[in-house]
Design an enzyme around this catalytic site. Structure first.
Site, short mmCIF file in Angstrom:
data_model
loop_
_atom_site.label_atom_id
_atom_site.label_comp_id
_atom_site.label_asym_id
_atom_site.label_seq_id
_atom_site.Cartn_x
_atom_site.Cartn_y
_atom_site.Cartn_z
N LYS A 84 2.33 82.61 -1.56
CA LYS A 84 1.88 83.90 -1.04
C LYS A 84 2.90 84.50 -0.09
CE LYS A 84 -2.43 84.32 -0.48
NZ LYS A 84 -3.82 84.09 -0.03
N ARG A 102 -4.40 83.85 6.28
CA ARG A 102 -4.64 83.29 4.95
C ARG A 102 -3.75 82.08 4.70
NH1 ARG A 102 -6.56 87.63 1.21
NH2 ARG A 102 -6.58 89.61 2.32
N GLY A 145 -9.09 79.84 -4.13
CA GLY A 145 -10.38 79.52 -3.54
C GLY A 145 -10.47 78.17 -2.88
N MET A 178 -8.63 76.91 -0.25
CA MET A 178 -8.42 76.86 1.19
C MET A 178 -8.99 78.12 1.83
SD MET A 178 -4.71 75.03 1.37
CE MET A 178 -4.00 76.14 0.17
N ARG A 207 1.08 86.76 -7.66
CA ARG A 207 1.43 85.39 -8.04
C ARG A 207 1.36 85.30 -9.55
NH1 ARG A 207 -4.11 82.81 -5.47
NH2 ARG A 207 -5.60 83.87 -6.81
N HIS A 266 -14.87 83.50 -8.60
CA HIS A 266 -14.41 82.11 -8.44
C HIS A 266 -14.66 81.31 -9.71
CE1 HIS A 266 -15.02 77.84 -7.31
NE2 HIS A 266 -13.96 78.05 -6.57
N SER A 306 7.93 48.63 -30.21
CA SER A 306 6.94 49.65 -29.86
C SER A 306 6.29 49.20 -28.55
CB SER A 306 5.89 49.80 -30.95
OG SER A 306 4.92 50.76 -30.58
N CYS A 318 3.33 53.55 -28.05
CA CYS A 318 2.14 53.83 -28.86
C CYS A 318 0.87 53.71 -28.06
CB CYS A 318 2.09 52.90 -30.08
SG CYS A 318 2.03 51.15 -29.65
N TYR A 374 10.62 57.79 -30.41
CA TYR A 374 9.39 58.51 -30.72
C TYR A 374 8.30 58.16 -29.72
CZ TYR A 374 7.56 54.13 -32.64
OH TYR A 374 7.14 52.83 -32.78
#
Length: 889
Positions: free
Chosen positions: A26, A96, A105, A107, A349, A465, A774, A841, A861
């Site tokens: 902010k 704020r 919402g 804080m 934002r 909210h 694996s 895996c 992988y």
């Protein structure tokens, strides 16, 4: 001297957008907006470093902070021509929070700070509006009393409701200056009764109280929960933003609103938002009044849009929309106030959005040249793709509508009605699907919202909210369903003459805003358009292959549909539980000798052969890794006497013998017992049958299609080289026999799961006999930590909350411990056998952070559940882009 305070606005901008780690999102964006010429009320930001110091020093401030705050406040006073605490022309400020990442919402905020019994009259005189002044004062007492002094906010609402009842009015806007004066006096009396001292009148005391409360809110329960859910470190801290007030509640030429530069639900390139005339910011998000649309085109009959009510300010807002999106190159979430027809920007934002919107925005911005394709890939959170991979309502299904609200967050959900966040959490922990039903949600409900399958509120708009948080979580949400009445005390919801109670089932359609009684059938999603485009871009840049864990044709088909490049783990034991096979499996286990076991295994062979044939056919041309039997045999035995009796009859035995054999197989710690390759060594006939089924199934597919599969046969739970040598020799012997019998030879490989610390440490030796590794990260995590995944849920959440562990190690790889073993095994295995194929895996194969770790080790992988395949594909692309960035840094 450390600089803890940075000014913004009125031509004095000490911050920039790239300072969000220090100034919070902010504060950084307020400075950035002011620097590009947008109308931002002046103010200053106290840094996140101060928040860290505040907690490190037992919630005390450095000595130099007070002087820096006073100097910054002087600059604000000079810029606006008002004085903080002055009885004639008082400066009022907002206080704020502002963390480096958006936590909507979570804080606390205080508006209108600086009002007291004296300055309220100065505000009334300077504005020539006593009603506005007393309304602002009561708002300040309410917010300050709740946030700073800890008075339950419902106590304040009760007083307002009593005054409205006494005056026979329904809306806050119908109350007069005298009414608000009466409310203020009642507020002060109530606060003094609650806290034992008068409401503070000194503006300086008010300011430091609010600053302390905002820093304190960084550690409040809802913020802690939000951080845990979104992997935000507590060490980041929050900034505090102190800003000159502008007022949207001074009359009909004033307003406040929230808007998005694009639709946060769909991603459509259209201006989206809501506003309220004669209101302050919390009125829009709290759901106290029903907001109105911004544009004339979005207005329904009876609604008056901002475009109609405040045309000049709306036109300016449209220009700001374009400026901000071009500047930040992303969809923006904007808060604004109009004071006497003048527009002021209070926040921008990067906007929270659904997965569908995220995809569309990223692809369209890349196509428009606003960002490149690599940035589009980075923009989409892989985990959010889960929103797109789950069922929606079947349009052909019967429905029983009971109400309608706003389509606040898309998707469909079905579950039992609960009326509190605590109950939602507790019932969800028992495995129930729940729908959280609230009049309106508040930040205190976040744990229940996360636990619920969907959220229904009777108040609030598209930027309430409930709507914002649900979209961020990927939960379907219907908001503002005004036709539904909720009675918490009676635990009921009523609509159209019908009443449903807690525990009844309802279904939500977040895409349409409809609410249905009972369960509505759902269908699988279809993935196309922007999803296919982004996945194609991701596939072009990723290096890691993505396979699926699958053992049924349905799993394999689903995996292929989602882009899997083979099967990385086929758990053969899952096939044994089929009703047509479990009898033969149990007979094999209970057999008194090898001959009896081989007889039962002979009956299983055709089933296993067909299993593997189907998988090879579906995965034509792709690798299929088949793990031979892993779990201990007693897991397949019946527990009920009736089933044990049936087994005794089938084997020509008696119950005593059956019980005796079951007792022999029972183990005190089966996870570390007679399982995996230990079974294959003590009962080689089991692995012989499975190997034969694999090779015969592969040959059938080769003959039918002309394209021979290349099976990858995996030996589980190897801890010594000799274990692998013995079981590999068994597989090779069976292969030779099947090839001789059939006259067909196919290629195959034999490897092992690295799932024991010892195996990782001697991987150089094991690689002598392994074609591939694996990493079975589920068991490797259990054996490294010395804990059971089935039991760890009793304490692991506490460990994460207490900071003992950064994350649940069964969700994301423990890089320090488990990761170190994987790294050692990879290095030592490659030293013995350069180019040995390696992958993971375990369930970690679908976790983006774990996939990034696999990329860093240059594994070949990852393998995950079929529905996580798109998540893994995108995460692998982001990991590759991150690795490329690291190499060029």
């Amino acid at each position: 001297m450390t600089k803890f305070v940075y000014s913004f606005g009125a031509g004095h901008n000490e911050g920039r957008a790239d300072m969000r780690d220090l100034l919070g999102g902010k504060g950084a964006n307020l400075a950035e907006m002011a620097s590009i010429g947008l109308p931002v009320p002046p103010g200053f930001t106290i840094t996140t470093e101060l928040c860290t110091a505040y907690y490190d020093n037992d919630r005390t401030y450095p000595a130099e902070l007070a002087g820096q705050v006073r100097a910054a406040l002087d600059r604000v006073e000079a810029a606006v021509g008002l004085k903080f605490g002055d009885k004639h022309k008082p400066l009022l400020v907002s206080v704020r929070s502002g963390a480096r990442v958006s936590m909507p919402g979570m804080m606390d905020t205080v508006l209108n700070l600086g009002l007291n019994d004296v300055t309220v009259q100065g505000l009334a005189d300077s504005a020539n509006d006593a009603r506005f002044a007393w309304d602002s004062y009561r708002r300040f007492i309410q917010m300050y009393g709740s946030v700073v002094l800890g008075v339950d906010h419902h106590r304040f609402e009760e007083i307002i409701d009593h005054v409205k009842l006494d005056r026979d009015v329904n809306e806050d806007t119908e109350l007069t200056a005298q009414d608000w004066h009466r409310v203020v006096e009642s507020y002060k009396d109530m606060v003094e009764g609650e806290i034992g001292r008068p409401f503070p009148q000194d503006p300086e005391e008010q300011l430091w109280g609010a600053i302390g409360a905002v820093f304190g809110s960084w550690m409040n329960p809802r913020a802690n929960t939000y951080r845990r859910l979104h992997d935000i470190p507590a060490s980041w801290g929050t900034a505090v933003n102190v800003q000159a007030m502008v007022f949207g509640n001074m009359g009909a030429d004033c307003a406040t609103g929230v808007c998005f530069t694009r639709d946060p639900s769909t991603g459509e390139n259209m201006f989206y938002g809501e506003f309220l005339v004669n209101a302050q910011g919390e009125d829009v998000v709290a759901g106290i009044r029903t907001p109105q649309p911004l544009s004339r085109g979005a207005a329904k009959p009876g609604e008056i849009s901002m475009e109609e009510a405040l045309p000049a300010a709306y036109a300016e807002l449209l220009a700001v929309r374009q400026t901000l999106e071009q500047h930040y190159r992303d969809m923006q979430d904007i808060e604004f106030t109009v004071q006497q027809n003048k527009l002021y920007m209070l926040q921008t934002r990067n906007g929270k959005r659904t997965a569908a919107a995220s995809l569309r925005i990223a692809v369209e911005m890349a196509d428009a040249g606003l960002i490149d394709r690599a940035e589009a890939i980075r923009r989409v959170n892989p985990a959010a793709l889960d929103q797109l991979l789950h069922p929606t309502l079947d349009p052909r299904a019967a429905r029983d509508p009971i109400g309608r609200g706003l389509p606040a967050s898309p998707g469909a959900a079905c579950g039992v009605v609960v009326f509190s966040a605590d109950e939602a959490e507790s019932r969800a922990q028992r495995g129930e699907s729940v729908i959280l039903v609230r009049i309106e949600t508040s930040p205190e409900d976040i744990h229940g919202m996360h636990a619920a399958r969907g959220i229904l509120t009777t108040r609030g708009g598209m930027t309430s909210h409930a709507a914002v948080v649900a979209r961020g979580m990927g939960r379907p949400c219907v908001a503002g369903a005004g036709g539904i009445a909720v009675d918490y005390s009676a635990q009921t919801l009523s609509a159209g003459g019908r009443t449903l109670r807690a525990g009844d089932t309802i279904t939500l359609d977040g895409a349409t805003g409809e609410v249905f009684a009972g369960a509505v059938a759902m269908i699988e999603p279809t993935l196309s358009g922007e999803f296919a485009t982004l996945m194609n871009w991701a596939d072009q840049v990723r290096r890691l292959k993505v396979r699926a864990n699958a053992e049924t044709p349905l799993d394999a088909d689903t995996a292929r549909k989602f882009g899997a490049e083979g099967i990385g783990l086929c758990r053969t034991e899952h096939m044994f539980f089929d009703p047509l096979r479990i009898g033969a499996v149990r007979q094999m286990i209970m057999a008194a000798d090898e001959a009896g076991r081989r007889d039962a295994l002979e009956r299983l062979l055709p089933f296993q052969r067909a299993d593997f044939r189907d998988l090879f056919s579906i995965m034509a041309g792709l690798p299929v890794t088949i793990r031979l039997l892993d779990p201990p045999l007693h897991e397949f035995l019946p527990h009920a006497d009736a089933e044990l009796a049936e087994l005794a009859v089938a084997l020509g035995s008696d119950m005593d013998s059956m019980r005796r054999r079951a007792e022999e197989l029972a183990e005190a710690n089966p996870m570390l017992g007679h399982r995996g390759c230990r079974l294959g060594i003590t009962y080689p006939e089991i692995y012989e049958m499975q190997a034969r089924a694999i090779f015969e199934g592969a040959i059938e597919v080769a003959r039918a299609s002309g394209d021979a599969p290349v099976p990858e046969i995996m030996i589980p739970l190897v801890g010594t080289l000799r274990e692998l040598e013995i079981t590999r020799a068994l597989v090779d012997k069976v292969a030779a026999a099947v090839f001789a019998e059939s006259g067909v030879t196919i290629d195959y490989t034999v490897g092992t799961m690295i799932e024991l610390p010892r195996a990782a440490l001697i991987a150089d030796a094991i690689a002598q006999s392994a074609d591939f590794f694996s990493f079975g990260t589920n068991d490797l995590t259990q054996t490294t930590f010395g804990l059971s995944r089935d039991d760890a849920g009793k304490f692991l959440p506490h460990y994460v909350e207490a900071g003992i562990l950064p994350k649940d190690p069964f969700v994301s790889i423990d890089i320090e411990g488990v990761g170190a073993l994987i790294r050692i095994a990879a290095e030592r295995g490659r030293a013995t056998r350069p180019g040995i194929k390696m992958g993971i895996c375990g369930e970690h194969g679908g976790d983006p952070a774990s996939i990034a770790f696999c990329e860093s080790l240059h594994l070949d992988y990852v393998s995950c559940s079929p529905y996580r395949v798109p998540v893994a594909r995108l995460a692998a692309a982001q990991a590759a882009l991150g690795a490329a960035t690291d190499r060029t840094a």
